[in-house]
Design an enzyme around this catalytic site. Structure first.
Site, short mmCIF file in Angstrom:
data_model
loop_
_atom_site.label_atom_id
_atom_site.label_comp_id
_atom_site.label_asym_id
_atom_site.label_seq_id
_atom_site.Cartn_x
_atom_site.Cartn_y
_atom_site.Cartn_z
N ARG B 99 -62.91 48.88 61.64
CA ARG B 99 -62.13 49.75 62.52
C ARG B 99 -63.01 50.89 63.05
NH1 ARG B 99 -61.71 54.44 62.52
NH2 ARG B 99 -60.94 54.66 60.38
N SER B 100 -63.92 51.40 62.22
CA SER B 100 -64.81 52.48 62.66
C SER B 100 -65.69 52.02 63.82
CB SER B 100 -65.73 52.93 61.51
OG SER B 100 -64.96 53.46 60.46
N PHE B 138 -71.87 58.18 68.96
CA PHE B 138 -71.38 59.49 69.37
C PHE B 138 -72.01 60.53 68.44
CE2 PHE B 138 -68.08 62.85 69.23
CZ PHE B 138 -67.71 62.98 70.56
N THR B 173 -72.16 57.01 63.15
CA THR B 173 -71.73 55.62 63.06
C THR B 173 -72.32 54.81 64.22
OG1 THR B 173 -69.68 56.34 62.01
CG2 THR B 173 -69.68 54.11 62.95
N CYS B 247 -62.49 63.83 72.65
CA CYS B 247 -62.79 62.48 72.17
C CYS B 247 -62.30 62.30 70.73
CB CYS B 247 -64.29 62.21 72.21
SG CYS B 247 -65.03 62.53 73.83
N LEU B 248 -62.49 63.36 69.92
CA LEU B 248 -62.07 63.27 68.53
C LEU B 248 -60.57 63.03 68.43
CD1 LEU B 248 -64.18 66.05 66.77
CD2 LEU B 248 -64.67 63.62 67.01
N GLU B 372 -63.87 62.83 61.48
CA GLU B 372 -62.81 63.18 62.45
C GLU B 372 -61.96 64.34 61.94
OE1 GLU B 372 -62.73 61.75 65.28
OE2 GLU B 372 -64.16 60.15 64.85
N THR B 374 -61.95 66.92 58.32
CA THR B 374 -61.55 66.74 56.92
C THR B 374 -60.08 67.14 56.77
OG1 THR B 374 -62.13 69.00 56.36
CG2 THR B 374 -63.89 67.36 56.15
C1 LIG Z 1 -69.28 57.44 57.07
C2 LIG Z 1 -69.30 58.59 58.03
C3 LIG Z 1 -69.41 58.34 59.39
C4 LIG Z 1 -69.46 59.41 60.30
N1 LIG Z 1 -69.62 59.14 61.65
C5 LIG Z 1 -69.81 60.18 62.52
C6 LIG Z 1 -70.10 59.95 63.91
O1 LIG Z 1 -70.12 58.77 64.36
N2 LIG Z 1 -70.36 60.99 64.73
C7 LIG Z 1 -70.34 62.28 64.27
O2 LIG Z 1 -70.58 63.18 65.05
N3 LIG Z 1 -70.04 62.54 62.96
C8 LIG Z 1 -69.79 61.53 62.08
N4 LIG Z 1 -69.52 61.79 60.74
C9 LIG Z 1 -69.58 63.19 60.28
C10 LIG Z 1 -68.22 63.78 59.94
O3 LIG Z 1 -67.46 63.99 61.10
C11 LIG Z 1 -68.47 65.08 59.15
O4 LIG Z 1 -69.00 64.68 57.91
C12 LIG Z 1 -67.22 65.88 58.94
O5 LIG Z 1 -66.82 66.49 60.14
C13 LIG Z 1 -67.39 66.95 57.85
O6 LIG Z 1 -68.53 67.69 58.06
P1 LIG Z 1 -69.58 67.98 56.87
O7 LIG Z 1 -69.88 66.69 56.24
O8 LIG Z 1 -70.67 68.75 57.45
O9 LIG Z 1 -68.77 68.83 55.85
P2 LIG Z 1 -68.63 70.41 55.83
O10 LIG Z 1 -68.17 70.88 57.17
O11 LIG Z 1 -69.85 70.98 55.26
O12 LIG Z 1 -67.44 70.55 54.80
C14 LIG Z 1 -67.61 70.55 53.37
C15 LIG Z 1 -66.28 70.88 52.73
O13 LIG Z 1 -65.86 72.15 53.18
C16 LIG Z 1 -64.56 72.12 53.69
N5 LIG Z 1 -64.41 73.13 54.74
C17 LIG Z 1 -65.08 73.19 55.92
N6 LIG Z 1 -64.67 74.26 56.62
C18 LIG Z 1 -63.72 74.87 55.87
C19 LIG Z 1 -62.89 76.04 56.04
N7 LIG Z 1 -62.96 76.76 57.17
N8 LIG Z 1 -62.06 76.38 55.07
C20 LIG Z 1 -61.95 75.62 53.95
N9 LIG Z 1 -62.68 74.53 53.72
C21 LIG Z 1 -63.55 74.15 54.67
C22 LIG Z 1 -64.43 70.71 54.21
O14 LIG Z 1 -63.07 70.32 54.32
C23 LIG Z 1 -65.16 69.94 53.13
O15 LIG Z 1 -64.30 69.71 52.05
C24 LIG Z 1 -69.39 60.74 59.83
C25 LIG Z 1 -69.23 60.95 58.46
C26 LIG Z 1 -69.19 59.91 57.56
C27 LIG Z 1 -69.02 60.19 56.11
#
Ligand SMILES: Cc1cc2nc3c(=O)[nH]c(=O)nc-3n(C[C@H](O)[C@H](O)[C@H](O)COP(=O)(O)OP(=O)(O)OC[C@H]3O[C@@H](n4cnc5c(N)ncnc54)[C@H](O)[C@@H]3O)c2cc1C
Ligand SMILES: Cc1cc2nc3c(=O)[nH]c(=O)nc-3n(C[C@H](O)[C@H](O)[C@@H](O)COP(=O)(O)OP(=O)(O)OC[C@H]3O[C@@H](n4cnc5c(N)ncnc54)[C@H](O)[C@@H]3O)c2cc1C
Lengths: 259, 393
Positions: B99-100, B138, B173, B247-248, B372, B374
């Site tokens: 699906r991803s 993306f 992805t 887009c998201l 997309e 957390t």
């Molecule tokens: C398998 C996979 C595929 C992906 N594919 C894509 C893709 O195709 N394109 C793309 O652009 N990205 C992609 N991503 C990235 C994904 O969108 C990010 O991992 C996600 O947005 C979270 O960002 P981060 O990992 O930097 O976590 P962080 O932003 O560092 O967050 C860490 C923790 O802090 C929490 N947190 C963050 N801000 C706050 C706040 N203000 N208050 C309280 N808690 C908070 C979060 O909920 C999380 O629990 C993918 C990720 C994975 C795992």
């Protein structure tokens, strides 16, 4: 190259298949679908018209729900469809079915090729293509696993246990194909949408000029007198080996007169 | 046409079939058949070996018309949003990774070009992407900026008419199998989007390995070192986070439906297992504790699917807001992972084998819950909508 492909609507083999009170196949209480072996005929037809141009017409004879079979063919890419339905057709045998199909094919206009599947997945007699060819006075190239169209001929290979025969016939011709001939395509989402706009012509016996006295259960040349469900498999006997397992096994086999 | 659930009893209880149009049911049947033939038999191996034949799959999915299916024109099918949602649901019932692939292609890469691209960009890429001949990715997230993409460091500098891009994108992805990357970068005039052919000198993609989740999906790091692009590589109009966020919203919508697909498949597996597995002399499903689990999970699948359909009907009608989609993303990912984990317990030791789907779904949903937006980010979005007090920073 205009092609009519005959497709049968059959009860889904995944469901509970059975017989009605009059010993005909129960078509009311089960989901139906396009006989899977007929998908190969549809694919073969599409391949030819994609290469040569022309139209594919899907034709089915059957009750109201049978229209699903031609719809599936339309979703795969057929251009139009004909559904022959009439209460008087219920319980028709192969002779009657072939008569109705032949008249419907004439009504559609003489196609270059009439395509069939190997056999229906319910009746499974594999005779309808030959009967239709006979009624239309056309050559028949049946049960082929390859098919080529060139220079006004169809050529196909029929594989049997002992030999492979290459058959050729001049067009117009009747052809039936096996499940070895191709890999039927999935209907695509666009195909599903496009199918809604494609014409499905409904025809009755009257439209075809077929007399109700020639078809249906009462006029069938053969009659199914009785049907019995195959009994469920009995549970096997488990022999626990307490040192004498081998002996017991021999006793069992001897008891069954197998040794 | 197939039933919404493959389990007849569950299907009767959920009663979803009656809420779906004929098109929606046909699409579900179509996707189910494709997955049964081409995907499901291979999943245990793909997951185990962390490989997936992305190109081959993209071609098959393109032939079915599932890539960018909800977009109009340029070789796309132009379906309703709900029909697209149902396709996502059934794809994710097989695996979130598949699906991803479809979400990133259709809702992120293609949608970005379709919504924000120039006519030339659309004509160049969309028909091939719809057919599955070209794969897109993306690039928004960076190693240091995920939830807060506005902080991104990737920079696009003007050099005469050209653009020169430098930076790193992470967790992308389809990144290392893509033909084209939609890359978001800071410029002297806010964040802008670029269409980057992946064979442009200076662009490299390295696959991310050692993943414990979404193993049947390609994830990559993109490195951009002096990537020189012509003037017409940029999306002409859009500036700021509005571009990527639009887009998201599209991709999240697919996840609202998809996550419940993973939950449904887990539940169907668990019900089957509970019927056939005997413990202490009778079927596992005959114990009250098991029935309690199954009943509670059925509630969540039922509620989640109703919420998905509700959002779908809104989107196809007067419109849906990003905050409403957050409700669906938050609830359905959170409940789906809980369902998958609970199903795994019913399978005992077999539950830890990838031969059965629940642990694979539970593992996958860790990613689905994270990307997309957390769960926490969606809580903040909903909190902001309710109170008018943004609490992101
Ligand atoms: C398998 C996979 C595929 C992906 N594919 C894509 C893709 O195709 N394109 C793309 O652009 N990205 C992609 N991503 C990235 C994904 O969108 C990010 O991992 C996600 O947005 C979270 O960002 P981060 O990992 O930097 O976590 P962080 O932003 O560092 O967050 C860490 C923790 O802090 C929490 N947190 C963050 N801000 C706050 C706040 N203000 N208050 C309280 N808690 C908070 C979060 O909920 C999380 O629990 C993918 C990720 C994975 C795992
Ligand atoms: C238990 C049982 C016993 C039967 N006994 C007899 C019997 O003794 N004699 C008898 O004459 N009939 C009998 N019938 C009825 C008969 O089998 C079918 O109803 C009749 O249509 C023959 O076709 P078939 O299904 O065997 O088709 P086949 O000859 O196996 O079909 C070959 C191809 O013909 C085409 N085709 C067949 N039917 C249609 C259709 N309705 N519309 C469009 N295309 C079609 C398809 O392309 C198909 O692949 C019996 C049926 C049953 C269930």
């Amino acid at each position: 190259m205009n092609i009519v492909v005959c497709v049968k609507h059959v009860p889904d083999a995944q469901g509970e298949r059975g017989f009605s009170d009059d010993n005909t196949t129960d078509r009311e209480n089960v989901d139906g679908l396009l006989s899977e072996l007929d998908e190969y005929a549809v694919e073969a037809a599409l391949k030819i018209t994609e290469a040569e141009g022309g139209e594919v017409t899907a034709l089915t004879v059957g009750p109201a729900d049978a229209v699903d079979a031609v719809k599936k063919a339309l979703q795969m890419g057929a251009d139009k469809a004909v559904h022959v339905s009439d209460d008087a057709i219920a319980g028709s045998d192969a002779l009657a079915t072939s008569l109705i199909l032949a008249e419907a094919i004439k009504k559609v206009g003489q196609p270059d090729i009439v395509l069939f599947g190997l056999a229906s997945t319910d009746g499974g007699m594999s005779v309808v293509p030959a009967m239709v060819a006979e009624r239309l006075g056309l050559p028949q190239v049946t049960q082929v696993s390859t098919l080529e169209v060139a220079d006004g001929n169809v050529t196909g290979r029929r594989d049997s246990d002992v030999a492979s025969e290459t058959l050729v016939a001049s067009i117009p011709a009747v052809v039936s194909v096996t499940d070895q001939i191709n890999e039927p395509r999935y209907p695509s989402f666009k195909g599903i949408m496009a199918a809604k706009k494609k014409p499905v012509e409904e025809m009755s016996l009257g439209d075809l000029g077929v007399d109700a006295g020639q078809v249906g259960l009462d006029n069938a040349s053969t009659k199914v007198l009785d049907t019995t469900k195959r009994p469920p498999r009995e549970q096997g006997e488990v022999i626990t080996d307490e040192g004498d397992g081998g002996k017991k096994l021999v006793e069992f086999l001897a008891g069954q007169k197998l040794i | 046409m197939s039933d919404f659930s493959r389990n007849p009893q569950l299907n009767r209880l959920l009663g979803i079939d009656g809420l779906l149009t004929e098109d929606e049911r046909e699409v579900q049947a179509l996707v189910r058949r494709f997955c049964d033939d081409q995907v499901r038999p291979h999943l245990p191996t793909w997951y185990d070996e962390a490989t997936v034949p992305a190109r081959e799959l993209a071609k098959g999915l393109g032939d079915l018309g599932l890539l960018g299916m909800h977009l109009e024109g340029y070789g796309c099918a132009g379906s309703t949003a709900t029909t697209y949602g149902i396709a996502c649901h059934e794809l994710e019932a097989a695996d979130s990774g598949i699906r991803s692939l479809v979400s990133v292609q259709g809702s992120l890469a293609m949608f970005a070009i379709w919504r924000w691209g120039s006519e030339e960009q659309k004509n160049e890429w969309l028909p091939r992407m719809a057919a599955g001949e070209a794969i897109g990715c993306f690039g928004l997230t960076e190693p240091d900026f995920g939830s807060d993409p506005g902080g991104m460091r990737t920079f696009a500098k003007r050099d005469g008419d050209d653009w020169v891009l430098n930076g790193t994108k992470m967790w992308i992805t389809n990144g290392s199998v893509a033909d084209v990357a939609v890359v978001w970068a800071q410029t002297d005039d806010k964040i802008r989007g670029f269409v980057v052919p992946t064979d442009t000198p200076g662009f490299t993609a390295t696959e991310v390995t050692k993943k414990m989740s979404l193993r049947a999906s390609v994830t990559a790091e993109l490195s951009l070192v002096d990537v020189r692009l012509p003037a017409d590589a940029v999306f002409p109009e859009v500036r700021g986070l509005k571009g990527p966020l639009s887009c998201l919203s599209e991709a999240r919508f697919g996840i609202v439906f998809g996550s419940i697909g993973a939950a449904r498949d887990s539940l169907e597996t668990a019900i089957d297992y509970a019927e056939s597995r005997k413990v202490f002399g009778k079927p596992l499903g005959g114990y009250q504790l098991t029935q309690g689990k199954l009943a509670d999970m059925t509630l969540e699948v039922s509620k989640g699917m109703l919420l998905a359909l509700h959002l779908g009907r809104l989107k196809d009608g007067d419109g849906v807001t990003p905050e409403q989609i957050s409700l669906g993303k938050l609830n359905n990912c959170r409940e789906a992972i809980a369902v998958a984990r609970e199903c795994r317990t019913i399978l005992g030791a077999n539950g830890i084998s990838t031969e059965y789907s629940p642990i694979r779904h539970a593992g996958n949903l860790e990613s689905v819950m994270t990307y997309e937006g957390t769960s926490e980010v969606h809580q903040l979005v909903i909190g902001n909508a309710l109170t008018g007090e943004p609490a992101f920073r």
